[in-house]
Design a protein around this motif. Structure first.
Motif, short mmCIF file in Angstrom:
data_model
loop_
_atom_site.label_atom_id
_atom_site.label_comp_id
_atom_site.label_asym_id
_atom_site.label_seq_id
_atom_site.Cartn_x
_atom_site.Cartn_y
_atom_site.Cartn_z
N LYS A 1 2.36 3.17 -3.31
CA LYS A 1 1.82 3.66 -4.36
C LYS A 1 1.61 5.10 -3.12
O LYS A 1 0.76 6.00 -4.69
CB LYS A 1 0.88 3.13 -4.35
CG LYS A 1 0.42 1.56 -4.88
CD LYS A 1 -1.36 1.22 -4.10
CE LYS A 1 -1.32 -0.65 -4.81
NZ LYS A 1 -3.05 -1.15 -4.56
N SER B 1 0.54 -1.25 -0.01
CA SER B 1 0.18 0.05 0.03
C SER B 1 0.30 0.72 -0.05
O SER B 1 0.93 2.50 -0.93
CB SER B 1 -0.87 -0.02 1.50
OG SER B 1 -1.57 -0.87 1.26
N ASP C 1 -9.20 4.65 -2.28
CA ASP C 1 -7.62 4.49 -2.65
C ASP C 1 -6.89 4.22 -0.60
O ASP C 1 -7.30 5.66 -0.24
CB ASP C 1 -7.25 5.62 -2.48
CG ASP C 1 -6.20 6.20 -2.06
OD1 ASP C 1 -5.30 5.45 -3.07
OD2 ASP C 1 -5.08 6.99 -3.61
N THR D 1 -4.66 4.71 0.74
CA THR D 1 -3.35 5.93 0.89
C THR D 1 -3.78 6.72 1.00
O THR D 1 -2.88 7.43 1.57
CB THR D 1 -2.63 5.90 -0.63
OG1 THR D 1 -2.93 6.29 -1.28
CG2 THR D 1 -2.13 4.90 -0.96
#
Length: 481
Positions: A317, A314, A351, A353
């Motif tokens: 990214k 993760s 997402d 992140t």
């Protein structure tokens, strides 16, 4: 004159473009960073993570489960095991063969299942007296008894080796028998235990239920809070605080006052954990009043040991130069919420992140803490501790008012999670704004209804001579299934 006009237009255009770029520059100049506290894990956990990383490199990512590697225990002391691991032959690029790694694991590590052994539940009977009296349908009753029988499959106790040599194990040496979730989850988990206890009470397994609470209280005594789970790598975070509800539900069924007296100090200690330090956030409302509520905040900013490869993937990214520790803390804090990984924690769903759990004041967490405050007030009253009773009723009244001011949305008729962090200025904004409420509908928006939020504190204060019946009316958590 023409030349002057051309220069003026150029300057105007330049200033206009700068005005568009300034927000972007501001955002890039203050990316999220992490400077919060960390509770370090053990050297054993660190070593097992290295074994986990090597296993991923050796066996490959397909169907790779990282958790069993940090659940293994050592056959020998850590120093000897590390020495043997360092001596394993490796290629020039640092990898090792599958056969060498498998041989090391067989020789030096125990299977994760060996730390727990089967324990016959002392209070299990195939057909409990008065079992679900309201269920009349024979087929449904047969199914319910089949579910009831599963307690025998899930009952475990910590093996003697864990108690004798705890330094060789990541499993924590709990004294009482446990009910495990099953599958790859071989340890006790905090808020899972609440639902387990609700089931045990239906099955009339009161002794087993009390044992589970005793185990959780031992974690509060040792660490200051109930851990996410009973593993050495879970010491840096908790889970939704439902311990007081477990104590109340057991008391309601058994009337065991001694059980309440023994539990009360741990409940007060846990309350302090959730209402002080970085778990506590104060919001200023539009009337100039301050309201203090709680948030999830893990004391960890590295990949979670049980999910290390997943967390690293993760983080890969993220834009170059981003402080990955910030994401790791947010991920761990989301795990503390028990909602891992719901889009309610993400700025830009789905997402991962963009998860920002520490920037949110959650409806569910504050509902659970309000319930805890009411429970402690009730326990203080029935045990004769009027100081605690009065103090925690005051806490509950303040939290109820804070939830109404910060989280309640009259237009939608719901309580809404509140975001106090501003992603465009990279600053926390502690002045209440309606636009900071998350208007998406989540099941958590309605958790205050479980405790009849608008009435519970008022009822308690009006009926100062609280008895069990009046408290049950003010707390819908305690209703029978």
């Amino acid at each position: 004159m023409i030349h002057f006009q051309h220069k003026t237009k150029s300057i105007t255009l330049f200033l206009f473009l700068c005005s568009l770029l300034l927000p972007i520059i501001a955002m890039s100049s203050c990316p999220p960073t992490d400077s919060g506290p960390v509770i370090p894990t053990t050297e054993l956990v660190n070593f097992l993570v290295r074994v986990q990383e090597t296993a991923l490199e050796t066996f490959g990512p397909q169907n790779f489960d990282p958790k069993p590697y940090v659940d293994m225990s050592l056959k020998f002391n850590l120093s000897a095991t590390e020495d043997a691991f360092k001596k394993l032959p490796r290629t020039q690029n640092g990898t090792m063969s599958s056969s060498d790694l498998n041989r090391f694991i067989r020789s030096y590590l125990n299977d994760p299942d060996e730390d727990l052994i089967y324990a016959e539940p002392p209070d299990f009977v195939p057909l409990p007296e008065g079992f679900l009296p309201a269920v009349k349908n024979a087929e449904v009753r047969d199914w319910a008894l089949e579910v009831h029988s599963l307690w025998k499959n899930l009952s475990r106790r910590v093996a003697g080796g864990v108690i004798a040599r705890p330094e060789l194990h990541t499993l924590l040496p709990l004294a009482e028998p446990v009910m495990i979730p099953g599958s790859r989850f071989r340890e006790v988990y905090y808020w899972d235990s609440y639902w387990i206890i609700r089931g045990l009470l239906v099955s009339k397994m009161y002794k087993t239920a009390k044992g589970i609470v005793a185990n959780l209280i031992s974690l509060v005594d040792q660490f200051g809070h109930v851990l996410n789970g009973a593993r050495a790598y879970y010491t840096n975070r908790s889970e939704p605080p439902l311990l007081s509800s477990m104590v109340y539900d057991i008391y309601k069924r058994t009337g065991d006052m001694d059980f309440v007296r023994k539990s009360l100090p741990a409940l007060i200690k846990e309350h302090s954990f959730w209402t002080s330090g970085l778990h506590s956030v104060t919001i200023h409302d539009t009337q100039g009043c301050n309201h203090t509520l709680s948030r999830y905040y893990a004391m960890w900013n590295e990949p979670r040991p049980e999910s290390s490869p997943i967390d690293k993937e993760s983080a890969s990214k993220l834009p170059e130069g981003t402080d990955k520790r910030h994401l790791y803390r947010e991920v761990a804090s989301t795990a503390e919420s028990g909602w891992d990984f719901s889009t309610r924690w993400m700025r830009n769903p789905p997402d991962l992140t963009t998860v920002a759990t520490t920037s949110i004041i959650p409806v569910d967490l504050n509902s659970f803490i309000l319930k805890m405050e009411l429970d402690i007030a009730f326990f203080g009253n029935i045990t004769g501790d009027t100081t605690a009773a009065e103090k925690f009723l005051e806490f509950a009244q303040a939290r109820q008012e804070a939830m109404k001011s910060v989280l309640w949305n009259a237009e939608m008729g719901q309580w809404l999670d509140y975001w106090f962090s501003n992603e465009t200025t990279c600053k926390d904004d502690y002045t209440w704004k309606s636009s900071n409420q998350n208007r998406n509908a989540f099941a958590s928006n309605f958790i205050p209804m479980w405790i009849d939020l608008f009435n519970s504190v008022v009822l308690c204060m009006q009926r100062w001579d609280i008895n069990e019946e009046s408290y049950a009316k003010s707390s819908k958590f305690g209703s029978d299934p």
